[in-house]
Design a protein around this motif. Structure first.
Motif, PDB file in Angstrom:
ATOM      1  N   HIS A   1      -3.386  -5.892  -3.857  1.00 46.78           N
ATOM      2  CA  HIS A   1      -2.524  -5.599  -2.707  1.00 46.78           C
ATOM      3  C   HIS A   1      -1.713  -6.822  -2.364  1.00 46.78           C
ATOM      4  O   HIS A   1      -2.145  -7.937  -2.601  1.00 46.78           O
TER       5      HIS A   1
ATOM      6  N   PRO B   1       0.833  -1.194   0.000  1.00 43.78           N
ATOM      7  CA  PRO B   1       0.000   0.000   0.000  1.00 43.78           C
ATOM      8  C   PRO B   1       0.873   1.252   0.000  1.00 43.78           C
ATOM      9  O   PRO B   1       1.921   1.277   0.656  1.00 43.78           O
TER      10      PRO B   1
ATOM     11  N   SER C   1      -9.089  -1.545  -6.467  1.00 42.70           N
ATOM     12  CA  SER C   1      -8.285  -2.729  -6.571  1.00 42.70           C
ATOM     13  C   SER C   1      -9.197  -3.953  -6.632  1.00 42.70           C
ATOM     14  O   SER C   1     -10.373  -3.850  -6.257  1.00 42.70           O
TER      15      SER C   1
END
Ligand code: TYD
Ligand code: MG
Length: 461
Positions: A216, A99, A174
Motif C-alpha cells: 500500500h 487502496p 499485501s
C-alpha cells in the motif's frame, strides 16, 4: 537475559533514531516514529533457505547460462511490456498503489492468465476471505484448476506451504498484513515488512519462484513504511489513476529486467481490468470541438506516443493574488511557463487566474508538453480556439525559445495515424522528420513562443 535494544523507526521512510522525534528529519512526516527492536531475531526460515538457497561458491561469468525460456509472457500485453517482456522466473515484483485502485484485481487476472498456461500459482491473501476472492474471481471469468488460494498472515506458515506445494509463482496480498513471529513489532511496521520481504526474496531466488507482492502507498505516494522495500525487490510497479475515472496506468519505477519508461494502460470495467491498446483515442474521447483553451499535445511514455488534451481556463482574478492550479502536471512548471509568457510574449496574466488541467486525470510531466500548456493558456486568455486537428509538442526554455524534443518522428507518425492534419513542433526537430510522399500532414515549425502565438492568432494552422 539481556533486554533487546529498542530503536525508533520512522514508519514512513525507515529512518532510524535512538530517541523519539515528533518529525522525521529524513522525510519530514509527523508522528511516524515507533519503537521497534534494533536487531530482529534471526528468522528461522531465513536460515533454512540459506543465502539465496544455494551453497556459496563463486562462479565464472562465462559459466553462467542464460535460459531464454525463463521469461514467461502473461498474455496481458500491457503488463508484459511494463515488465520488459514478461515475468522472469525467480524475480520479485512489488505492486504499489492507493487502496481500491485495482492491485488485487490485476494480480488475480495475472493468476488467471498464468493458470491458462498451466502454471501452478499460490495466491496468499492477508486481507480478504476465500469467499471474497471467489466472488471477485467470478466477475473476472473462469479460472484454471492450478490456482490455489490461502488466507494467511503468518509468514512461517506461508513459507511452509510454499515449500510443500512448490508453486511456480506466488502472490502476496499485501506485504503490510504479513507478520513474522521472529520479529516482535506489529504487522506493517518497518522491521516486519523488511524482514518478511527478505524471507520472500530468499524463497524467490532459492526456489526460482516468481513472487508478486502488493504494497500500500502512503499519502505522499511511496510504498507505505519502508522505502527499503524498493531496494530489495527486482521490480517496482505503481498502479495509478483517479479513483473516479475508469482508466488505470501501470508504471515501472524500478526494473532490473527491463526499461522503466514503459507504461501500461488499463480500463476498470465491471468484469475486471481491460487493456487499452490505443490510449490516445481513449484520452481524447469527448474532447470539446472549437472551444478555446483546449490543445492536444503529444507526450512520449516510454516508446509510446500518447495524445492528451490540455485544458486551460484563464479568467479575471477576483482577489489581488492570482490563482494558479495544475491538475495532472507539475505546478511549478505551470508557474514557470506563465512567467515566460509574461516576460517573453508580453501577455499580461498578473491579474488573471489560470487553471490547467490534463483531461482524463492522467499525469504528464514530460517537458514536451510545455508548448501545449503555453498554447492552451494563450488560447484561453485571447479566446482563440485551436483547430481540432492540430497537435502540439515542444519544450519551452526560459528565453521563450522552443527547444527540440526526443522522438519527434514517432510523435508525428502517431498524430497522422490518429487523423490529425497539423503539427506544431520545434523548428530544430523539423529536419529530422521524414514524411511519406502521400502524407497529408502539415508541419508548422516554430522557434519561439511568440512564433507559436502568432501562428495560432493568424488562424494559419
Ligand atoms: P481492488 O483490486 O480490490 O483494489 P486494491 O487491491 O488495489 O485495493 O479493486 C477494487 C475496486 O475495483 C473496487 O472499487 C471495485 C472495482 N472493480 C471493478 O470495477 N470491476 C471488477 O471487475 C472488479 C473485480 C473490481
Ligand atoms: Mg486488495
Amino acid at each position: 537475559m539481556a533486554k533487546d535494544k529498542l530503536i525508533f523507526f520512522c514508519q514512513n521512510c525507515g529512518y532510524e533514531s535512538a530517541k523519539w522525534m515528533g518529525q522525521c528529519p529524513a522525510c519530514h512526516e509527523w508522528n511516524t516514529f515507533v519503537e521497534e527492536p534494533a536487531h530482529p531475531k534471526k528468522s528461522q526460515s531465513a536460515d533454512k533457505a540459506g543465502a539465496m538457497g544455494r551453497k556459496s561458491v563463486p562462479r565464472r561469468l562465462s559459466e553462467i547460462r542464460l535460459d531464454e525460456t525463463n521469461r514467461v509472457k502473461t498474455g496481458i500485453g500491457e503488463l508484459d511490456r511494463v515488465l520488459g517482456g514478461g515475468i522472469v522466473a525467480g524475480s520479485m515484483t512489488l505492486i504499489g498503489g492507493d487502496p481500491g485502485i485495482g492491485k488485487s484485481t490485476l494480480l488475480l487476472q495475472v493468476c488467471r492468465a498464468l493458470t491458462d498456461q498451466g502454471m501452478h500459482i499460490l495466491y496468499v491473501s492477508g486481507e480478504e476471505s476465500l469467499r471474497q476472492i471467489k466472488m471477485r474471481a467470478n466477475r473476472l471469468g473462469t479460472f484454471g484448476d492450478t490456482l490455489e488460494l490461502l488466507c494467511e498472515t503468518n509468514l512461517d506458515t506461508i513459507v511452509q506451504v510454499i515449500e510443500r506445494t512448490q508453486p511456480q509463482a506466488v502472490v502476496i496480498d499485501s506485504i503490510q498484513t504479513m507478520y513474522n513471529e521472529a520479529v516482535s513489532s506489529s504487522p506493517g511496521s518497518v522491521s516486519q515488512v523488511r524482514e518478511s520481504t527478505g524471507v520472500l526474496m530468499r524463497i524467490a531466488k532459492g526456489m526460482q519462484i516468481s513472487v508478486f507482492i502488493v504494497g500500500h502507498v502512503t499519502k505522499d505516494g511511496s510504498v507505505a513504511g519502508p522505502r527499503v522495500l524498493e531496494h530489495m525487490v527486482d521490480t517496482v510497479l505503481y498502479f495509478e489513476g483517479e479513483r473516479n475515472a475508469s482508466y488505470r496506468v501501470l508504471r515501472a519505477v524500478k526494473n532490473r529486467f527491463g526499461s522503466t519508461n514503459e507504461i501500461g494502460v488499463f480500463e476498470m470495467r465491471s468484469d475486471g481490468l481491460a487493456e487499452v491498446e490505443n490510449p490516445s483515442e481513449y484520452m481524447l474521447d469527448g474532447r470539446p470541438e472549437g472551444a478555446s483553451g483546449s490543445v492536444v499535445a503529444c507526450s512520449m511514455e516510454g516508446s509510446r506516443p500518447i495524445m492528451i488534451e490540455i485544458q486551460a481556463l484563464v479568467c479575471r482574478s477576483n482577489f489581488g493574488y492570482p490563482r494558479r492550479t495544475a491538475n495532472g502536471t507539475d505546478f511549478n512548471r505551470v508557474n514557470l511557463l506563465v512567467a515566460v509568457l509574461e516576460r517573453r510574449a508580453h501577455l499580461n496574466l498578473s491579474s488573471s487566474d489560470a487553471y490547467i488541467n490534463i483531461a482524463g486525470g492522467v499525469k504528464m510531466t514530460e517537458p514536451a508538453v510545455d508548448l501545449g500548456i503555453v498554447l492552451a493558456i494563450v488560447s484561453s486568455a485571447k479566446d482563440i480556439p485551436l483547430d481540432d486537428k492540430t497537435v502540439v509538442f515542444g519544450e519551452v526554455g526560459l528565453s521563450g525559445e522552443i527547444r527540440a524534443v526526443s522522438m519527434a518522428q514517432q510523435r508525428v507518425s502517431e498524430a497522422e495515424k490518429l487523423g490529425f492534419e497539423t503539427v506544431i513542433l520545434p523548428k530544430a526537430n523539423r529536419k529530422s522528420i521524414r514524411l511519406p510522399k502521400d502524407s497529408k500532414i502539415r508541419l508548422c515549425p516554430v522557434e519561439s513562443v511568440s512564433d507559436a502565438i502568432r501562428l495560432i492568432a493568424q488562424g494559419k494552422r
